[in-house]
Design an enzyme around this catalytic site. Structure first.
Site, PDB file in Angstrom:
ATOM      1  N   LYS A  65      37.885  49.016  40.023  1.00  0.00           N
ATOM      2  CA  LYS A  65      39.186  48.372  39.824  1.00  0.00           C
ATOM      3  C   LYS A  65      39.551  48.452  38.346  1.00  0.00           C
ATOM      4  CE  LYS A  65      41.838  44.206  41.029  1.00  0.00           C
ATOM      5  NZ  LYS A  65      41.831  42.893  41.697  1.00  0.00           N
ATOM      6  N   SER A 140      45.036  41.964  45.342  1.00  0.00           N
ATOM      7  CA  SER A 140      45.444  42.893  44.308  1.00  0.00           C
ATOM      8  C   SER A 140      44.549  44.118  44.223  1.00  0.00           C
ATOM      9  CB  SER A 140      45.467  42.181  42.940  1.00  0.00           C
ATOM     10  OG  SER A 140      44.154  41.746  42.591  1.00  0.00           O
ATOM     11  N   SER A 164      41.790  38.530  46.511  1.00  0.00           N
ATOM     12  CA  SER A 164      42.052  39.946  46.224  1.00  0.00           C
ATOM     13  C   SER A 164      40.969  40.930  46.603  1.00  0.00           C
ATOM     14  CB  SER A 164      42.383  40.138  44.748  1.00  0.00           C
ATOM     15  OG  SER A 164      43.704  39.750  44.525  1.00  0.00           O
TER      16      SER A 164
HETATM   17  N1  GLN Z   1      47.430  36.900  45.963  1.00  0.00           N
HETATM   18  C1  GLN Z   1      46.846  35.979  45.024  1.00  0.00           C
HETATM   19  C2  GLN Z   1      47.669  35.948  43.767  1.00  0.00           C
HETATM   20  O1  GLN Z   1      48.615  36.666  43.697  1.00  0.00           O
HETATM   21  C3  GLN Z   1      45.426  36.327  44.720  1.00  0.00           C
HETATM   22  C4  GLN Z   1      45.251  37.461  43.769  1.00  0.00           C
HETATM   23  C5  GLN Z   1      43.826  37.689  43.360  1.00  0.00           C
HETATM   24  O2  GLN Z   1      42.885  37.258  44.040  1.00  0.00           O
HETATM   25  N2  GLN Z   1      43.668  38.345  42.230  1.00  0.00           N
HETATM   26  O3  GLN Z   1      47.400  35.251  42.850  1.00  0.00           O
END
Ligand code: GLN
Length: 474
Positions: A65, A140, A164
């Site tokens: 990532k 994400s 995410s």
């Molecule tokens: N969808 C959540 C957010 O937008 C979680 C994102 C994540 O775990 N990085 O904050």
């Protein structure tokens, strides 16, 4: 079956043909699907590897990532702000993978600064779901999930602040493992919300997640929030089975807003675990209803603080043609950040400002405590908790972009886990209308081994994790 489908098959290939041949396969596959999926931001044809490493992931290619710093290789966090950032050091996660001999073939696309649930917030364009190219891969860590589901690599890294790792794993039909807060070092992982962020692993099988997590886990002097609890023998835990394991089926995770076919698919995967010897118990988590508002106060608050460092002076994008320092700040940040990041910075700054702090931020922290206590109460009677990872299957690109609250609401079953700092996994549980569904299992802090035992019991009895994404068959 391809040599890139699992770590075991990849090792077999490496022992016969060497690591370079396998990296070449992975790079060729990445080049072939990149125009379709856009899973990578940067390809690394010559990433340095420790060639004399032995051990379970020596010579195994992976996708990283793009928020883990990689020395000498661009690290963008999916943001125009960092589009030219080449870190002078490795994140601890990167260093551990390198020392173990793993071979990074590319940096994965992601929502900007890990803010999102669809990968549509990336400055490098959206990623497409290998099961249906008109749909999102989740976010994400969408590039990581798409890369594994499309067979580029046997595993990928991710980070999970509110889902995410688990949510994109669910949407792409693979396994996504989020360890306890503090289990894996955050050093060199670009921060979103520091009290929630945790590195994780995406792979087809729970077995491969265990292999990679055993390389990553452990205290790190460079991260004061990493925890010095002994690391269990995760591979051994895979064989522990579920006979007598008490699984709390969380009624509120199957509640309103959950598609009935998704709920039914998850329940039938749980019935499989029951046939393997587990005991299913109905449980309610009353505070779950408050997890979304608490999370979407706390995460943006921390983000607004973490992202204040991108000011155009020290590093990151610097705007040209400015009159003074103030306009340098304003123009650099206006140009460097995307719309969702700006929304979070504004909201986060608001809830931390004097006069609103008590009403929003402090209140959200109190709710966070209640949620953690609710989980602790539940774990007094069961070993793990279970529910659907997401209320529905992958949605279409553009379907929720105009409505941020609808996007946030879909995180209902994942964010509470981060607020409480718990480990959790999303396991492929079957298909609804040809699209993958994820079963989420949650354990008490540092109870990762239970998740490995339960996940392996399911994957030994079923083949959901071996289903292939139809759009990208090689
Ligand atoms: N969808 C959540 C957010 O937008 C979680 C994102 C994540 O775990 N990085 O904050």
């Amino acid at each position: 079956m391809s040599a890139l489908d699992s770590i075991a098959e990849a090792r077999e290939f490496v022992s016969r043909f060497g690591p370079q041949a396998l990296a070449d396969e992975a790079l060729a596959r990445a080049a072939a699907v990149q125009p379709v999926l856009n899973a990578l931001i940067t390809t690394l044809p010559d990433d340095p590897v420790v060639l004399d490493a032995a051990g379970p992931i020596a010579g195994i290619p992976f996708v990283h990532k793009d928020l883990f710093c990689t020395q000498g290789a661009r690290t963008t966090a999916g943001s125009a702000m960092l589009s030219g950032f080449v870190p002078p050091y490795d994140a601890t996660v990167t260093a551990r993978l390198r020392q173990a001999g793993a071979r990074c073939i590319g940096k994965a696309n992601m929502d900007e600064f890990a803010m999102g649930s669809s990968n549509e917030n990336s400055a490098f364009g959206p990623v497409r779901n290998p099961w249906d190219l008109s749909r999102v891969p989740g976010g994400s860590s969408g590039g990581s999930a798409a890369a594994v589901a499309a067979g580029l690599v046997p595993f990928a890294t991710g980070s999970d602040t509110g889902g995410s790792v688990r949510q994109p794993a669910a949407f792409c039909g693979i396994t996504g493992f989020k360890p306890s807060y503090g289990r894996v070092s955050r050093h060199g992982m670009i921060a979103y919300a520091s009290s929630l962020d945790q590195a994780g692993v995406l792979a087809r099988s729970i077995e491969d997640c265990a292999t990679v997590l055993s390389v990553l886990a452990g205290a790190d002097p460079l991260d004061a929030t990493s925890v010095d609890v002994p690391v269990d023998a995760y591979q051994a835990a895979l064989g522990a089975g579920v006979v007598g394991m008490r699984i709390g089926v969380v009624g509120s995770m199957f509640g309103a807003g959950v598609r009935p076919e998704v709920a039914a698919t998850v329940r039938s995967a749980l019935a499989e675990l029951e046939r393997a010897g587990a005991i299913l118990v109905d449980i309610d988590l009353a505070t779950l209803a408050h997890a979304i508002p608490a999370y979407y106060v706390i995460a943006p608050a921390e983000a607004s603080s973490n992202l204040s460092r991108y000011d155009g002076v020290r590093y990151g994008h610097r705007a040209g043609d400015v009159r003074d320092l103030k306009s340098l700040y304003r123009k650099s940040r206006s140009e460097g950040f995307g719309i969702e990041v700006k929304r979070r910075i504004l909201g986060g700054t608001y809830v931390l400002s004097s006069g609103y702090y008590d009403a929003y931020y402090l209140r959200a922290q109190q709710v966070r405590r209640l949620i953690a206590e609710d989980f602790a109460r539940a774990f007094a009677g069961v070993d793990v908790l279970a529910g659907p990872t997401t209320p529905d299957v992958a949605f279409r690109l553009g379907e929720k972009t105009e409505d941020p609250l609808a996007m946030y609401a879909a995180d209902i079953n994942t964010v509470a886990v981060n607020l409480a700092g718990l480990p959790a996994v999303s396991l492929p549980a079957g298909l609804v209308e040809g699209l993958p569904v994820g079963l989420q299992l949650i354990a008490p802090a540092f109870g990762e081994s239970r998740l490995f035992a339960a996940g392996q019991a399911l994957q030994q009895r079923t083949a959901f994790h071996q289903a292939r994404a139809p759009e990208v068959q090689s």
